[in-house]
Design a protein around this motif. Structure first.
Motif, short mmCIF file in Angstrom:
data_model
loop_
_atom_site.label_atom_id
_atom_site.label_comp_id
_atom_site.label_asym_id
_atom_site.label_seq_id
_atom_site.Cartn_x
_atom_site.Cartn_y
_atom_site.Cartn_z
N GLU A 57 39.98 43.64 31.11
CA GLU A 57 38.63 43.59 31.21
C GLU A 57 37.70 42.84 31.57
OE1 GLU A 57 36.37 45.53 29.50
OE2 GLU A 57 38.31 47.46 29.54
N ALA A 58 38.78 41.18 32.66
CA ALA A 58 38.60 40.20 32.90
C ALA A 58 37.13 40.60 34.42
CB ALA A 58 39.72 39.69 33.14
N VAL A 59 36.93 39.51 34.49
CA VAL A 59 35.67 39.53 35.65
C VAL A 59 36.91 39.45 36.97
CG1 VAL A 59 33.69 38.79 36.61
CG2 VAL A 59 34.50 38.59 34.47
N LEU A 62 44.26 34.01 25.46
CA LEU A 62 44.47 33.11 26.95
C LEU A 62 43.53 34.16 28.15
CD1 LEU A 62 44.46 31.18 29.45
CD2 LEU A 62 47.27 31.50 29.33
N ILE A 63 44.80 35.32 28.16
CA ILE A 63 44.24 36.68 28.86
C ILE A 63 42.24 36.86 28.90
CG2 ILE A 63 44.51 38.29 29.84
CD1 ILE A 63 47.91 37.91 29.05
N GLY A 109 34.69 49.67 43.73
CA GLY A 109 35.74 49.87 43.06
C GLY A 109 36.22 49.41 42.18
N GLY A 110 35.47 48.28 41.95
CA GLY A 110 35.91 47.98 40.50
C GLY A 110 35.53 45.99 40.87
N ALA A 111 35.29 45.71 41.21
CA ALA A 111 35.09 44.09 41.27
C ALA A 111 33.71 44.00 40.68
CB ALA A 111 34.93 43.65 42.95
N ASN A 112 33.18 43.40 39.65
CA ASN A 112 32.03 42.89 39.63
C ASN A 112 30.85 42.04 40.12
OD1 ASN A 112 34.29 42.48 36.87
ND2 ASN A 112 33.09 43.32 36.15
N ARG A 113 31.19 40.69 41.17
CA ARG A 113 30.44 39.82 41.58
C ARG A 113 31.75 40.23 42.59
NH1 ARG A 113 27.14 36.38 38.76
NH2 ARG A 113 25.91 37.78 36.62
N VAL A 120 39.35 34.83 35.08
CA VAL A 120 38.62 35.29 35.55
C VAL A 120 39.53 35.01 37.30
CG1 VAL A 120 36.84 35.42 37.28
CG2 VAL A 120 36.19 34.36 34.93
N TYR A 121 39.57 36.50 37.86
CA TYR A 121 40.55 36.46 38.76
C TYR A 121 39.81 36.47 40.40
CZ TYR A 121 44.32 38.02 35.21
OH TYR A 121 44.32 37.99 34.43
N GLY A 122 40.14 36.13 41.12
CA GLY A 122 38.82 35.72 42.06
C GLY A 122 40.84 36.65 43.76
N VAL A 123 38.93 37.09 44.62
CA VAL A 123 40.96 38.43 45.09
C VAL A 123 39.92 38.09 46.08
CG1 VAL A 123 42.31 40.21 45.28
CG2 VAL A 123 40.94 39.46 42.22
N GLY A 124 40.75 38.09 47.28
CA GLY A 124 40.68 37.90 48.41
C GLY A 124 41.10 38.27 50.01
N THR A 125 41.47 38.11 50.46
CA THR A 125 42.25 38.97 51.66
C THR A 125 43.32 40.12 51.34
OG1 THR A 125 42.63 36.54 52.10
CG2 THR A 125 43.88 38.53 53.20
N ARG A 126 43.88 39.56 49.82
CA ARG A 126 44.76 41.07 49.68
C ARG A 126 43.89 42.26 49.06
NH1 ARG A 126 50.49 39.84 47.49
NH2 ARG A 126 50.85 37.75 49.31
#
Length: 505
Positions: free
Chosen positions: A161-163, A333-334, A187-191, A338-344
């Motif tokens: 459920e994380a952003v 904590l989980i 595909g599922g990224a929020n922003r 928030v996860y910032g996902v770029g290159t991969r």
């Protein structure tokens, strides 16, 4: 001339077109199908499905792509090995009169839905020449976006459920960044951090600051604390501070807490911190512990730096195991991560191409569709021929249990047993009893000389993906070694395929 216009194609599409024209086949009705053969394999982990994307940009392109003066002049400059013009003048005149793709009809899987190998994503019907000329542009758009949407969906699965923020524009393939951002959001990224692309898709863009902000202050004789204070002064209600320019735990974190305390006194609520390097799970635990101690238990912790679905999964697993040792609730904590996902994500790390194909499956002759087939030593490359329908089969649990290809003229009786044949293996079949399954037709008409609907809002495409994922068996959704989803043929289609293979043999 627009480099992304109708000549955004491979030369052999145009040379084949001239052969069809010279032989009088150019207006013969043909049927092509676009599909992919294998789900992405990332090496250490594999996809059990794909998420279809790229349809809307394709339809918009088809409406405007035309053979006009500049395009025809460019084709006139091409020469054969003997120095003669490669393309005949009467062929070029025909292309000018034809214009673009007004003669085609497209049926497609709705964008955003889950897809599976060998199942048609798009069926293209119309004059052979027009359908042939569409191939390169079609595959260019749907292969890449589907690949990235699939990767993003797996990141979404890992993140729960994380952003999830898409940070990949700097690493995307040039103008492919537009497609990457769009597909990541489907595909599922929020922003996304991409400003113009987010705006065009109806979303606010997201971001914090880079190491260079702190570096600039340090180089000018100021401190990390002063850099943080400056950012907070300009953006008091949007303060997210990057902790790892100097030392995450012994410099960045205490300075961030000091700034947060100042913001709180002024009536502002700090948003969060970001960690971009190091042991992200361990650092997140320590940062959470100190933030809680300082009274900032709701402050977000953004993690970034070479993240993908497997890394996120490992981070969460490590937090579950390690956080209790430091008095930190792992589940809590989980939930604040928030996860910032770029290159991969935007390069589909580990699986850089989808391998989608576009194949002729039927030609109309004497008023009927004559099936076309291609044989190969690789069984998976033997085409499923003919004019077809596509169904998704749901079991009594309401979960998708197979995608079924049938001949277009077949009428399926839901009150009768349903026989599912393996596409290659003659020994494999299964029968679903009546009342134990339901059928959903998958392909919808989306283009008939023009697109048949306006661009769809992003939330609708995201909702389609989410609903389809929920109706997949958990084994198919696994990040590692997923269960193989069944793609099946009807008895009649299987028999036709076998007959055509025998004739060619």
């Amino acid at each position: 001339m627009d480099p992304f216009g109708i000549l955004y194609t491979d030369l052999y599409q145009l040379t084949m077109g001239q052969v069809y024209f010279r032989m009088g086949l150019h207006e013969r009705e043909a049927l092509f199908e676009a599909f992919y053969r294998k789900n992405p394999d990332y090496g250490a982990h594999q996809a059990g499905y794909a998420v279809f994307a790229g349809l809307d940009p394709l339809l918009s392109w088809m409406e405007t792509a035309r053979f006009q003066k500049e395009e025809l002049e460019a084709l006139r400059t091409l020469k054969s090995r003997s120095g003669k013009p490669l393309f005949d003048q009467d062929y070029l005149r025909y292309l000018n009169e034809m214009g673009g793709f007004q003669g085609l009809t497209l049926r497609a899987l709705p964008e955003g839905r889950v897809a599976h190998p060998q199942v048609p994503l798009i069926a293209v019907e119309g004059p052979l020449l027009q359908a042939q000329l569409l191939e390169t542009a079609l595959l260019n758009r749907i292969n890449y976006e589907t690949l990235i949407a699939t990767k993003a969906s797996r990141v979404r699965e890992a993140a729960g459920e994380a952003v999830v923020l898409e940070f990949g524009l700097r690493r995307a393939p040039a103008k492919g960044g537009e497609a990457a951002t769009r597909a990541s959001l489907i595909g599922g990224a929020n922003r996304s951090s991409a400003v113009s692309l987010s705006h065009l898709l109806g979303l606010p863009s997201s971001g914090t600051h880079a190491h260079s902000l702190v570096q600039a202050y340090l180089a000018l004789g100021y401190s990390e604390l002063e850099a943080f204070q400056a950012f907070a002064e300009v953006f008091p209600d949007d303060t997210i501070l990057l902790l790892d320019t100097v030392d995450t735990l012994h410099s960045g974190l205490p300075h961030a807490i000091q700034v947060f305390e100042s913001l709180r006194k002024k009536g502002h609520r700090p948003v969060g911190v970001r960690i971009d390097s190091g042991d992200l799970a361990y650092l997140a635990i320590q940062v959470a512990k100190e933030l809680d101690k300082a009274g900032f238990s709701e402050t977000l912790i953004v993690l970034s730096g070479d993240l993908d679905e497997l890394v996120i999964w490992q981070i969460k697993s490590q937090i579950q195991e390690e956080a209790p040792r430091y008095g930190v609730d792992p589940d809590r904590l989980i939930r604040r991560l928030v996860y910032g996902v770029g290159t991969r994500m935007v390069v589909s790390w580990g699986a850089p191409a989808l391998g989608g194909v576009y194949k002729l499956v039927a030609v109309r002759t004497d008023g009927a569709w004559a099936p076309a087939i291609k044989v190969s030593d690789s069984l998976e490359k033997v085409l499923n021929p003919g004019h077809k329908r596509v169904y998704r089969v749901y079991d009594e649990r309401g979960l998708a249990t197979a995608d079924l290809l049938t001949l277009a003229e077949e009428v399926l009786d839901p009150s009768a047993p349903l026989v599912l044949r393996h596409p290659q293996d003659t020994t494999k079949r299964r029968t679903l009893p009546p009342g134990r399954y339901t059928l959903e037709p998958l392909l919808e008409e989306v283009y008939r000389g023009r697109r048949l609907f306006d661009p769809l809002p992003l939330p609708l495409l995201q909702e389609r993906r989410a609903k389809d994922i929920q109706r997949l068996d958990p084994g198919v959704r696994r990040l590692v070694n997923p269960h193989i989803y069944h793609v099946s043929l009807s008895e009649r289609l299987f028999a036709l395929k076998e007959e055509l293979v025998r004739k060619l043999a």
